[in-house]
Design a protein around this motif. Structure first.
Motif, PDB file in Angstrom:
ATOM      1  N   GLY A   1      -1.472  -8.624   8.098  1.00 25.12           N
ATOM      2  CA  GLY A   1      -1.642  -8.887   6.663  1.00 25.12           C
ATOM      3  C   GLY A   1      -2.699  -9.918   6.308  1.00 25.12           C
ATOM      4  O   GLY A   1      -2.873 -10.264   5.132  1.00 25.12           O
TER       5      GLY A   1
ATOM      6  N   ALA B   1       2.559  -4.776   2.922  1.00 26.10           N
ATOM      7  CA  ALA B   1       1.596  -5.513   3.757  1.00 26.10           C
ATOM      8  C   ALA B   1       1.801  -7.013   3.647  1.00 26.10           C
ATOM      9  O   ALA B   1       1.547  -7.747   4.600  1.00 26.10           O
ATOM     10  CB  ALA B   1       0.170  -5.148   3.348  1.00 26.10           C
TER      11      ALA B   1
ATOM     12  N   THR C   1      -6.120  -9.906   6.269  1.00 24.12           N
ATOM     13  CA  THR C   1      -7.193  -9.470   5.362  1.00 24.12           C
ATOM     14  C   THR C   1      -6.646  -9.211   3.963  1.00 24.12           C
ATOM     15  O   THR C   1      -7.254  -9.598   2.957  1.00 24.12           O
ATOM     16  CB  THR C   1      -7.878  -8.200   5.912  1.00 24.12           C
ATOM     17  OG1 THR C   1      -8.434  -8.509   7.188  1.00 24.12           O
ATOM     18  CG2 THR C   1      -8.976  -7.710   4.982  1.00 24.12           C
ATOM     19  N   THR C   2      -5.484  -8.598   3.897  1.00 25.26           N
ATOM     20  CA  THR C   2      -4.872  -8.340   2.587  1.00 25.26           C
ATOM     21  C   THR C   2      -4.648  -9.659   1.845  1.00 25.26           C
ATOM     22  O   THR C   2      -4.945  -9.774   0.648  1.00 25.26           O
ATOM     23  CB  THR C   2      -3.534  -7.585   2.764  1.00 25.26           C
ATOM     24  OG1 THR C   2      -3.791  -6.363   3.468  1.00 25.26           O
ATOM     25  CG2 THR C   2      -2.882  -7.278   1.423  1.00 25.26           C
TER      26      THR C   2
ATOM     27  N   GLN D   1     -15.457  -8.975   7.313  1.00 21.85           N
ATOM     28  CA  GLN D   1     -15.667  -8.408   8.637  1.00 21.85           C
ATOM     29  C   GLN D   1     -16.920  -7.556   8.613  1.00 21.85           C
ATOM     30  O   GLN D   1     -17.189  -6.906   7.603  1.00 21.85           O
ATOM     31  CB  GLN D   1     -14.482  -7.509   9.006  1.00 21.85           C
ATOM     32  CG  GLN D   1     -13.482  -8.173   9.891  1.00 21.85           C
ATOM     33  CD  GLN D   1     -12.222  -7.332  10.039  1.00 21.85           C
ATOM     34  OE1 GLN D   1     -11.659  -6.872   9.061  1.00 21.85           O
ATOM     35  NE2 GLN D   1     -11.789  -7.148  11.261  1.00 21.85           N
TER      36      GLN D   1
ATOM     37  N   ALA E   1      -1.619 -10.798  14.615  1.00 20.88           N
ATOM     38  CA  ALA E   1      -2.012  -9.533  15.245  1.00 20.88           C
ATOM     39  C   ALA E   1      -2.684  -8.612  14.235  1.00 20.88           C
ATOM     40  O   ALA E   1      -2.583  -8.822  13.017  1.00 20.88           O
ATOM     41  CB  ALA E   1      -0.766  -8.851  15.806  1.00 20.88           C
ATOM     42  N   ASN E   2      -3.344  -7.587  14.747  1.00 18.18           N
ATOM     43  CA  ASN E   2      -3.893  -6.556  13.859  1.00 18.18           C
ATOM     44  C   ASN E   2      -2.779  -6.010  12.982  1.00 18.18           C
ATOM     45  O   ASN E   2      -1.680  -5.735  13.468  1.00 18.18           O
ATOM     46  CB  ASN E   2      -4.472  -5.390  14.677  1.00 18.18           C
ATOM     47  CG  ASN E   2      -5.750  -5.786  15.392  1.00 18.18           C
ATOM     48  OD1 ASN E   2      -6.388  -6.763  15.038  1.00 18.18           O
ATOM     49  ND2 ASN E   2      -6.104  -5.013  16.406  1.00 18.18           N
ATOM     50  N   GLY E   3      -3.068  -5.892  11.700  1.00 18.12           N
ATOM     51  CA  GLY E   3      -2.087  -5.306  10.788  1.00 18.12           C
ATOM     52  C   GLY E   3      -1.046  -6.278  10.267  1.00 18.12           C
ATOM     53  O   GLY E   3      -0.130  -5.884   9.542  1.00 18.12           O
TER      54      GLY E   3
ATOM     55  N   TYR F   1       0.896  -1.158   0.000  1.00 15.97           N
ATOM     56  CA  TYR F   1       0.000   0.000   0.000  1.00 15.97           C
ATOM     57  C   TYR F   1       0.930   1.202   0.000  1.00 15.97           C
ATOM     58  O   TYR F   1       1.497   1.538   1.031  1.00 15.97           O
ATOM     59  CB  TYR F   1      -0.878   0.024   1.243  1.00 15.97           C
ATOM     60  CG  TYR F   1      -1.866  -1.135   1.369  1.00 15.97           C
ATOM     61  CD1 TYR F   1      -3.054  -1.145   0.622  1.00 15.97           C
ATOM     62  CD2 TYR F   1      -1.642  -2.187   2.250  1.00 15.97           C
ATOM     63  CE1 TYR F   1      -3.967  -2.185   0.748  1.00 15.97           C
ATOM     64  CE2 TYR F   1      -2.549  -3.227   2.381  1.00 15.97           C
ATOM     65  CZ  TYR F   1      -3.715  -3.212   1.624  1.00 15.97           C
ATOM     66  OH  TYR F   1      -4.619  -4.241   1.760  1.00 15.97           O
TER      67      TYR F   1
HETATM   68  N1  LIG Z   1      -6.388   0.219   2.210  1.00 15.01           N
HETATM   69  C1  LIG Z   1      -5.218   0.317   2.845  1.00 15.01           C
HETATM   70  N2  LIG Z   1      -4.398   1.367   2.619  1.00 15.01           N
HETATM   71  C2  LIG Z   1      -3.212   1.475   3.240  1.00 15.01           C
HETATM   72  N3  LIG Z   1      -2.731   0.577   4.114  1.00 15.01           N
HETATM   73  C3  LIG Z   1      -3.499  -0.491   4.387  1.00 15.01           C
HETATM   74  C4  LIG Z   1      -4.785  -0.673   3.769  1.00 15.01           C
HETATM   75  N4  LIG Z   1      -5.326  -1.832   4.223  1.00 15.01           N
HETATM   76  C5  LIG Z   1      -4.425  -2.340   5.089  1.00 15.01           C
HETATM   77  N5  LIG Z   1      -3.338  -1.546   5.186  1.00 15.01           N
HETATM   78  C6  LIG Z   1      -2.146  -1.806   6.007  1.00 15.01           C
HETATM   79  O1  LIG Z   1      -1.587  -3.044   5.597  1.00 15.01           O
HETATM   80  C7  LIG Z   1      -1.152  -3.799   6.721  1.00 15.01           C
HETATM   81  C8  LIG Z   1      -1.896  -5.126   6.762  1.00 15.01           C
HETATM   82  O2  LIG Z   1      -3.276  -4.881   7.009  1.00 15.01           O
HETATM   83  P1  LIG Z   1      -4.370  -6.020   7.019  1.00 15.01           P
HETATM   84  O3  LIG Z   1      -5.703  -5.360   7.208  1.00 15.01           O
HETATM   85  O4  LIG Z   1      -4.179  -6.918   5.875  1.00 15.01           O
HETATM   86  O5  LIG Z   1      -3.970  -6.812   8.340  1.00 15.01           O
HETATM   87  P2  LIG Z   1      -4.855  -7.733   9.261  1.00 15.01           P
HETATM   88  O6  LIG Z   1      -3.907  -8.737   9.807  1.00 15.01           O
HETATM   89  O7  LIG Z   1      -6.026  -8.234   8.525  1.00 15.01           O
HETATM   90  O8  LIG Z   1      -5.308  -6.751  10.398  1.00 15.01           O
HETATM   91  P3  LIG Z   1      -6.741  -6.580  11.097  1.00 15.01           P
HETATM   92  O9  LIG Z   1      -6.870  -7.734  12.006  1.00 15.01           O
HETATM   93  O10 LIG Z   1      -6.572  -5.268  11.824  1.00 15.01           O
HETATM   94  O11 LIG Z   1      -7.758  -6.510  10.001  1.00 15.01           O
HETATM   95  C9  LIG Z   1      -1.411  -2.918   7.944  1.00 15.01           C
HETATM   96  O12 LIG Z   1      -0.218  -2.228   8.227  1.00 15.01           O
HETATM   97  C10 LIG Z   1      -2.490  -1.973   7.478  1.00 15.01           C
HETATM   98  O13 LIG Z   1      -2.402  -0.733   8.163  1.00 15.01           O
END
Ligand SMILES: Nc1ncnc2c1ncn2[C@@H]1O[C@H](COP(=O)(O)OP(=O)(O)OP(=O)(O)O)[C@@H](O)[C@H]1O
Length: 233
Positions: free
Chosen positions: A39, A16, A41-42, A81, A35-37, A11
């Motif tokens: 990766g 990510a 969801t990505t 989600q 953990a949150n962030g 991003y």
């Molecule tokens: N649309 C976006 N634009 C910029 N950065 C993003 C975007 N979506 C996610 N990120 C960043 O990419 C990284 C991975 O995010 P992602 O949502 O995939 O993680 P996650 O493990 O699913 O977290 P969560 O449990 O909070 O959903 C994080 O640093 C997040 O801030």
């Protein structure tokens, strides 16, 4: 089969996903934690082409996702989600019918798929009820039914237990186990491992855009020390 190879997603300047390799077999029950962030969801958004790789490939049933988006979206059902924000119709049956209707299927087949999907989530005969009158757990199960009505090979749920109380969480998990027993592959994305490891075949843990644990739950749990994941009780 979902096959992720060398997947990189950025991003802007932020990475990510940093070269993820991962396979999900037909019929498997996989928990994807981290953990949150980290990766999660990505990663799963790549499985049906909602994001484009910066490097690497994602194949679903042997075909690259970017070469056949429709095939990927048919094979991989996603429940995102907060599905509570994503309903397209006021009633349960209308909402679950939306996907199959958009495939242009005949009315009879749409009705059959809706009935089967509602049976699968224990909402048999409740198609005429208003979604806004349902409990959180029931709404989650409507969202799952909507994905199931597309008859996916893989059902992917991003944080399906968020905001659910213990009984609702139990009923959603019970439905996922029944679907898994019936042959659907189930991937549950969660940062909270309570209850969900018992039915799982495999636990995958992500940290900072990489897969850091990928093993049978019993062995994987022993490697969670120091990782920001809520351990099972
Ligand atoms: N649309 C976006 N634009 C910029 N950065 C993003 C975007 N979506 C996610 N990120 C960043 O990419 C990284 C991975 O995010 P992602 O949502 O995939 O993680 P996650 O493990 O699913 O977290 P969560 O449990 O909070 O959903 C994080 O640093 C997040 O801030």
């Amino acid at each position: 089969m979902i096959d992720v190879s060398g997947l990189v997603h950025r991003y802007g300047e932020a990475t990510a996903l940093d070269g993820v390799d991962l396979g999900i077999d037909d019929g498997e029950f996989v928990v994807l934690a981290g953990a949150n962030g980290s990766g999660k969801t990505t990663l799963v958004r790549h499985w049906n082409g909602l994001l484009d790789p910066d490097a690497g490939t994602v194949r679903v049933n042997g075909t690259r996702v970017d070469e056949d988006l429709v095939a990927a979206r048919t094979a991989v059902g996603m429940v995102f989600q907060e599905p509570r924000d994503g309903f397209v119709a006021a009633t349960v049956g209308r909402d679950v019918a939306f996907g199959p209707e958009n495939l242009g299927l005949p009315r009879r087949e749409v009705d059959e798929r809706v009935a089967d999907a509602l049976d699968a989530v224990n909402l048999t005969g409740r198609g005429d009820e208003r979604i806004d009158a349902l409990s959180g757990g029931e709404r989650e199960r409507v969202a799952i039914a909507g994905a199931l009505a597309m008859r996916p090979d893989h059902l992917v749920l991003d944080e399906p237990f968020t905001g659910l109380d213990a009984p609702a969480r139990g009923s959603v998990l019970e439905r996922l186990c029944a679907l898994h027993d019936a042959g659907t592959s189930v991937v549950v994305v969660t940062h909270d491992l309570r209850d969900v490891l018992a039915p799982a075949d495999r636990l995958v843990v992500m940290s900072d855009g990489s897969v850091v644990v990928n093993d049978a739950p019993g062995a994987a749990v022993k490697r969670l020390a120091g990782l920001p994941v809520e351990r099972p009780c």
